[in-house]
Design a protein around this motif. Structure first.
Motif, mmCIF file in Angstrom:
data_model
loop_
_atom_site.group_PDB
_atom_site.id
_atom_site.type_symbol
_atom_site.label_atom_id
_atom_site.label_comp_id
_atom_site.label_asym_id
_atom_site.label_seq_id
_atom_site.Cartn_x
_atom_site.Cartn_y
_atom_site.Cartn_z
ATOM 1 N N ALA A 120 0.719 -16.194 5.797
ATOM 2 C CA ALA A 120 1.234 -16.226 4.423
ATOM 3 C C ALA A 120 0.343 -15.341 3.570
ATOM 4 O O ALA A 120 -0.882 -15.465 3.597
ATOM 5 C CB ALA A 120 1.223 -17.654 3.898
ATOM 6 N N GLN A 121 0.944 -14.434 2.816
ATOM 7 C CA GLN A 121 0.176 -13.539 1.956
ATOM 8 C C GLN A 121 0.542 -13.819 0.506
ATOM 9 O O GLN A 121 1.081 -12.983 -0.198
ATOM 10 C CB GLN A 121 0.433 -12.078 2.353
ATOM 11 C CG GLN A 121 -0.031 -11.813 3.792
ATOM 12 C CD GLN A 121 0.077 -10.375 4.219
ATOM 13 O OE1 GLN A 121 1.058 -9.714 3.935
ATOM 14 N NE2 GLN A 121 -0.941 -9.887 4.907
ATOM 15 N N GLN A 122 0.226 -15.029 0.091
ATOM 16 C CA GLN A 122 0.664 -15.530 -1.215
ATOM 17 C C GLN A 122 -0.372 -15.344 -2.313
ATOM 18 O O GLN A 122 -0.081 -15.619 -3.474
ATOM 19 C CB GLN A 122 1.022 -17.024 -1.102
ATOM 20 C CG GLN A 122 2.212 -17.308 -0.181
ATOM 21 C CD GLN A 122 3.509 -16.739 -0.705
ATOM 22 O OE1 GLN A 122 3.936 -15.654 -0.291
ATOM 23 N NE2 GLN A 122 4.145 -17.429 -1.642
ATOM 24 N N THR A 123 -1.583 -14.948 -1.937
ATOM 25 C CA THR A 123 -2.643 -14.773 -2.930
ATOM 26 C C THR A 123 -3.232 -13.376 -2.794
ATOM 27 O O THR A 123 -3.060 -12.712 -1.761
ATOM 28 C CB THR A 123 -3.773 -15.792 -2.713
ATOM 29 O OG1 THR A 123 -4.374 -15.542 -1.431
ATOM 30 C CG2 THR A 123 -3.245 -17.233 -2.747
ATOM 31 N N ALA A 124 -3.962 -12.941 -3.842
ATOM 32 C CA ALA A 124 -4.600 -11.626 -3.781
ATOM 33 C C ALA A 124 -5.607 -11.586 -2.637
ATOM 34 O O ALA A 124 -5.768 -10.555 -1.977
ATOM 35 C CB ALA A 124 -5.278 -11.315 -5.115
ATOM 36 N N ASP A 125 -6.251 -12.703 -2.399
ATOM 37 C CA ASP A 125 -7.231 -12.763 -1.317
ATOM 38 C C ASP A 125 -6.559 -12.562 0.032
ATOM 39 O O ASP A 125 -7.027 -11.796 0.879
ATOM 40 C CB ASP A 125 -7.948 -14.120 -1.366
ATOM 41 C CG ASP A 125 -9.135 -14.153 -0.437
ATOM 42 O OD1 ASP A 125 -9.897 -13.158 -0.421
ATOM 43 O OD2 ASP A 125 -9.305 -15.154 0.281
ATOM 44 N N ALA A 126 -5.438 -13.243 0.251
ATOM 45 C CA ALA A 126 -4.735 -13.125 1.529
ATOM 46 C C ALA A 126 -4.069 -11.763 1.683
ATOM 47 O O ALA A 126 -4.012 -11.203 2.775
ATOM 48 C CB ALA A 126 -3.693 -14.239 1.660
ATOM 49 N N LEU A 127 -3.573 -11.224 0.568
ATOM 50 C CA LEU A 127 -2.875 -9.938 0.614
ATOM 51 C C LEU A 127 -3.855 -8.774 0.662
ATOM 52 O O LEU A 127 -3.524 -7.694 1.141
ATOM 53 C CB LEU A 127 -1.962 -9.814 -0.615
ATOM 54 C CG LEU A 127 -0.958 -8.682 -0.653
ATOM 55 C CD1 LEU A 127 0.071 -8.819 0.460
ATOM 56 C CD2 LEU A 127 -0.254 -8.634 -2.014
ATOM 57 N N GLY A 128 -5.079 -9.004 0.151
ATOM 58 C CA GLY A 128 -6.048 -7.912 0.050
ATOM 59 C C GLY A 128 -5.723 -6.965 -1.089
ATOM 60 O O GLY A 128 -6.224 -5.846 -1.143
ATOM 61 N N ALA A 129 -4.905 -7.425 -2.021
ATOM 62 C CA ALA A 129 -4.429 -6.581 -3.127
ATOM 63 C C ALA A 129 -3.808 -7.491 -4.180
ATOM 64 O O ALA A 129 -3.446 -8.636 -3.893
ATOM 65 C CB ALA A 129 -3.401 -5.570 -2.644
ATOM 66 N N ASN A 130 -3.684 -6.964 -5.389
ATOM 67 C CA ASN A 130 -2.990 -7.717 -6.444
ATOM 68 C C ASN A 130 -1.479 -7.563 -6.369
ATOM 69 O O ASN A 130 -0.749 -8.172 -7.150
ATOM 70 C CB ASN A 130 -3.494 -7.272 -7.817
ATOM 71 C CG ASN A 130 -4.914 -7.748 -8.088
ATOM 72 O OD1 ASN A 130 -5.310 -8.809 -7.617
ATOM 73 N ND2 ASN A 130 -5.680 -6.962 -8.829
ATOM 74 N N GLY A 131 -1.035 -6.722 -5.441
ATOM 75 C CA GLY A 131 0.389 -6.507 -5.263
ATOM 76 C C GLY A 131 0.611 -5.402 -4.257
ATOM 77 O O GLY A 131 -0.347 -4.849 -3.694
ATOM 78 N N VAL A 132 1.869 -5.096 -4.000
ATOM 79 C CA VAL A 132 2.235 -4.019 -3.076
ATOM 80 C C VAL A 132 3.247 -3.122 -3.777
ATOM 81 O O VAL A 132 4.243 -3.615 -4.326
ATOM 82 C CB VAL A 132 2.864 -4.575 -1.779
ATOM 83 C CG1 VAL A 132 3.281 -3.444 -0.845
ATOM 84 C CG2 VAL A 132 1.896 -5.513 -1.061
#
Lengths: 420, 149
Positions: free
Chosen positions: A182-194
């Motif tokens: 799950a990439q639901q947070t900036a931490d998990a996504l590694g970014a503030n968005g895509v």
């Protein structure tokens, strides 16, 4: 402050946000953030002759650095994106949005978004939400409308995804049963968005307009408490913002300078909109590799053809073959998933477009565990992918990579294609 | 293989399917009933030492189930605009796959898991996902991992 929309830009108080900065300031900010992560180095690559920074209203600076405050990512290219409540001056600039040529549409983490964006509803008046699948994970959240400004380019009333922003917080099974993260947070996504600026106009396309079991199940109709899978017309889906621009809307160029095999602390580059629409975005000597209907071309290696290969700035490595085929062992934790050869390993593979164009690519793979852990940009980070070559961000250093959007006319022909 | 199929279907349907689908290690007999319910075209090809049951459905989605002469599903390969329902495809191996995916969280790209009792690869990007899964111990003699595709 008033931006070129003529809107009043309200800056959030959080230190996670950077203003839409001029390139020099962005570099300084990136360096500051980097030093905050414990680096004593100030090494920075400022460009070279192969990717001379362009100028013009169709360009915006990008940076490869550690990512949102508090994280230390590798090989992710970021851009700042301004979003506004449609037809208002209520705007916010969000830094560290990942530039992704492997997907379409703008997605922002709800926790960093401080705007009341209007919800997109289906015909029954229920909220449209999306379970978007990436090969590394999934994002779940509502589809909302925003005006988007990137550099000097603007797109009005664009459906975007607000990750984690809906009333139904538990993701549906089409997300969770992928088994992916799950990439639901900036931490998990590694970014503030895509920022998905891949070779298609929408993220899902025709498949998601189909009813019943033919539909791949990305879009959902949600009441306040429950969601059910639904079809979504093309214009209801997330749109690649580039083709929504009034001009310079046939594609984009990612320009990153060459770096050494040791990597670099941070790297700055340029995202250019349009192909052959301005004096700064011509194809030049780039070779066009046309794509099949799903965005792939063929990579040949040692007599085998991998017909589902692709270029993807959103991948943080060159992913290809496996240990048995390459002789490169997989790294131990925490770098599991990457290759860890005893010494720098070099390879040559051949990319072949659907149009028959060919190009030999020489590349190196370093030991991911012994690369400088304070650096964030590497041209030799790689891992296994036995069925297809994924030319991720390491491939982009020292190349100007063009992404032409489906159905859009360019001097190199009609998209979709990649060129470099 | 309903389950593999179910991954591309609605939430409600997927939940119904999950009670009746074949997973890695299951018997292949349920493929036919699943294909009827899912309106999937099924095509069986016989090879020396194994059969391939190919289900085509939806918008370009294909799932191939590899079965041994004893009827055990030893491998599954897929391709389509979305990920299949991996919980259904992998059955008892799903938790192992999830742990392996989590251990590789630093990578943002394709996933390749090669463990003694389970091999899974996932590749692709939006609009184009593909992958394979197999259990080495179930592989008939003479079949190699790359044959599951």
């Amino acid at each position: 402050m008033s931006d070129s929309f003529g809107y009043q830009v309200k800056m959030p108080a959080s230190k996670h946000f950077l203003r839409a900065l001029p390139p020099a300031a962005l570099v300084a900010a990136a360096a500051l953030m980097f030093s905050g992560c414990g680096s004593g180095s100030s090494s920075s690559i400022s460009g070279n002759s192969s990717s001379q920074p362009s100028t013009g209203q169709n360009i915006v600076p990008i940076v490869v650095d550690g990512g949102p405050a508090g994280s230390l990512q590798s090989d992710i290219a970021y851009v700042s994106v301004t979003v506004c409540v449609p037809r208002t001056s209520n705007c916010q600039t969000i830094d560290h949005v990942q530039v992704d040529t492997g997907s379409e549409g703008l997605r922002l983490i709800s926790g960093v978004l401080a705007l009341p964006l209007p919800q997109e509803n289906d015909a029954a008046g229920n909220a449209l939400e999306e379970c978007a699948q990436f090969v590394a994970g999934y994002t779940w959240g509502p589809v909302q409308f925003a005006d988007i400004q990137i550099g000097g380019e603007k797109a009005a009333g664009v459906p975007i995804q607000v990750i984690g922003g809906g009333s139904v917080t538990s993701a549906p099974q089409s997300c969770t049963n992928t088994g992916l993260t799950a990439q639901q947070t900036a931490d998990a996504l590694g970014a503030n968005g895509v920022l998905g600026i891949g070779p298609f106009r929408q993220d899902c396309g025709g498949a998601c307009t189909l009813t019943g079991s033919s539909n791949p199940g990305f879009y959902f109709s949600c009441s306040s408490s429950a969601c059910s899978q639904t079809e979504a017309a093309l214009n209801q889906q997330l749109q690649n913002p580039v083709w929504m621009f009034p001009g310079d809307n046939n594609g984009s160029i990612l320009e990153l300078p060459a770096i050494s095999t040791e990597g670099a602390a941070t790297v700055t580059g340029t995202l250019v909109f349009g192909i052959g629409t301005q004096s700064n975005n011509g194809l030049g000597s780039a070779t066009v590799f046309t794509l099949d209907a799903t965005g792939n071309f063929t990579t040949q290696f040692h007599g085998s053809a991998y017909s589902q290969s692709y270029i993807d700035s959103g991948s943080n490595g060159i992913f290809f073959l496996n240990t048995a085929a390459t002789g490169l062992p997989e790294c131990p934790a925490p770098n599991t998933g990457f290759y860890c050869p005893a010494a720098l390993a070099t390879f040559t593979a051949t990319n072949v477009g659907a149009n028959g164009s060919r190009n030999d690519v020489n590349f190196s793979i370093a030991n991911a565990s012994t690369l400088n852990s304070l650096y964030t940009a590497f041209n030799d980070l790689g891992g296994a992918s036995p069925g297809a070559f994924d030319w991720g961000l390491p491939f982009f250093f020292g190349r100007n990579v063009f992404t032409a959007i489906e159905g859009q006319s360019t001097p190199g022909g009609t998209g979709p294609y990649f060129a470099y | 293989m309903p389950l593999k199929t179910c991954g591309f279907v609605s939430l409600a349907v997927a939940m119904l399917c999950s009670a009746a689908a074949a997973s890695l290690g299951d018997n292949v007999a349920s493929v036919e009933s699943d294909s009827r319910r899912m309106h999937a075209a099924v095509h069986v090809t016989h090879y020396a030492g194994y059969d391939v049951h190919e289900l085509q459905y939806g918008a370009g989605a294909v799932v191939r189930e590899y079965a041994s002469p004893a009827g055990i599903v030893f491998g599954v390969a897929w391709q389509g605009p979305a990920m299949p329902d991996m919980k259904q495809v992998l059955g008892p191996y799903f938790a192992q796959f999830q742990q392996a995916a989590q251990a590789r969280h630093a990578r943002r790209g394709p996933l390749s898991v090669e463990e003694p009792g389970l091999v899974v690869r996932v590749s692709g990007h939006m609009r184009s996902f593909s992958g394979q899964a197999y259990v080495p111990q179930f592989m008939p003699h003479g079949i190699r991992g790359p044959d599951v595709r």
